[in-house]
Design an enzyme around this catalytic site. Structure first.
Site, PDB file in Angstrom:
ATOM      1  N   ASP A 145       0.903  -1.007   0.111  1.00  0.00           N
ATOM      2  CA  ASP A 145      -0.021  -0.039   0.079  1.00  0.00           C
ATOM      3  C   ASP A 145       0.844   1.209   0.046  1.00  0.00           C
ATOM      4  OD1 ASP A 145      -0.020   1.062   2.979  1.00  0.00           O
ATOM      5  OD2 ASP A 145       0.493  -0.932   2.850  1.00  0.00           O
TER       6      ASP A 145
ATOM      7  N   TYR B   8      10.871   3.639   0.330  1.00  0.00           N
ATOM      8  CA  TYR B   8      10.421   2.215   0.207  1.00  0.00           C
ATOM      9  C   TYR B   8       9.386   2.361  -0.870  1.00  0.00           C
ATOM     10  CZ  TYR B   8       7.788  -1.766   1.526  1.00  0.00           C
ATOM     11  OH  TYR B   8       6.999  -2.966   1.319  1.00  0.00           O
TER      12      TYR B   8
END
Length: 281
Positions: free
Chosen positions: A98, A121
């Protein structure tokens, strides 16, 4: 031909080993994602029936300082794997996150929502998604969130450790999402892998637990179900600064996975009970 899985000691890889006893699992010592060419060579040598990438750079904060290294693992390696799988004509299944979204609003993110990662990330995972899609083969990108299990390092195990030694904890309460048992992710991958081997298209889908919650409420559920007296107090994210920004909204719409493959969202509370039972053995 066997299924080839990249990853051996991670949460999802450990659960896949229970479900796919005949699969070949490659740990970092056999195929390090920091060396994409070695991963490609492993696929070419084995010529598997399908490939599942259950390995990744998951150190979110560390990625902020080492984005180039994280990009190789999360971007270059899965791209190279997908290209080789496309060349061989075998399905490729890849786990994403997500964190490719910006976490804005409070509505669940649908699979085709515009991506806008907040940090390194998320950017590296998004690069992997783009590379996998552009490889042109039959590939699955499965975005998930808040992965927990009885293995490795995760929120459940951290809360159990701290809850057993402290009377009180503070936990952020303004980040919302859903814990996802690694066992459920593994089961979903097995179902989708079989369907893809039979000719069904993969695509980009979401898979997370239900119902949605926040970290503080999740912590309280862990304490309650584990029989720990540790009290959890809510704090805002601003009171717990981290090198990487966390999304406030990690809710995801998982309807396309249900429609395409008949896979329901797991109830994370049942998954938590299973984890606690396993840890108590």
């Amino acid at each position: 031909m066997s299924i080839l899985v990249f990853g051996k000691t991670g949460q999802v890889a450990m659960e896949l080993q229970r479900l796919l006893p005949d699969a070949v699992f490659l740990g970092r010592e056999a195929a390090d994602l920091a060396d994409p060419a070695a991963c490609v060579a492993a696929i070419a040598a084995m010529r598997p029936a399908a490939v599942i990438n259950a390995a990744a750079w998951t150190a979110v904060d560390k990625a902020e300082a080492e984005e180039a290294a994280a990009l190789v693992v999360n971007g270059d390696a899965p791209t190279a794997m997908a290209v080789e799988c496309a060349r061989l004509g075998v399905p490729f299944l890849h786990i994403s996150t997500d964190y490719v979204f910006d976490g804005a609003g409070d509505a669940p993110f649908v699979a085709d929502h515009p991506t806008a990662p907040l940090g390194a990330y998320g950017r590296t995972k998004l690069a992997g998604e783009v590379g996998v899609r552009e490889a042109g083969g039959n590939a699955l990108i499965l975005r998930t969130s808040w992965v927990v299990s009885a293995h490795g390092n995760n929120f459940v195990k951290t809360m159990l450790r701290l809850g057993a030694s402290r009377e009180a904890l503070t936990v952020v309460s303004d980040q919302f999402g859903a814990p996802t048992p690694a066992a459920a992710i593994a089961q979903a991958l097995v179902v989708v892998c079989a369907a893809m081997q039979a000719g069904q298209a993969g695509g980009t889908h979401h898979f997370c637990g239900t119902p949605s919650t926040n970290w503080a409420d999740f912590a309280r559920a862990i304490m309650d179900r584990a029989g720990l007296a540790c009290q959890v107090t809510d704090i805002p994210s601003s009171a717990y600064p981290t090198p990487a920004r966390r999304p406030f909204n990690s809710r995801m719409d998982c309807s396309t996975l249900k429609t395409a493959f008949g896979i329901d969202q797991p109830d994370w509370r049942k998954g938590l009970d299973d984890i606690l039972k396993e840890l108590s053995v």
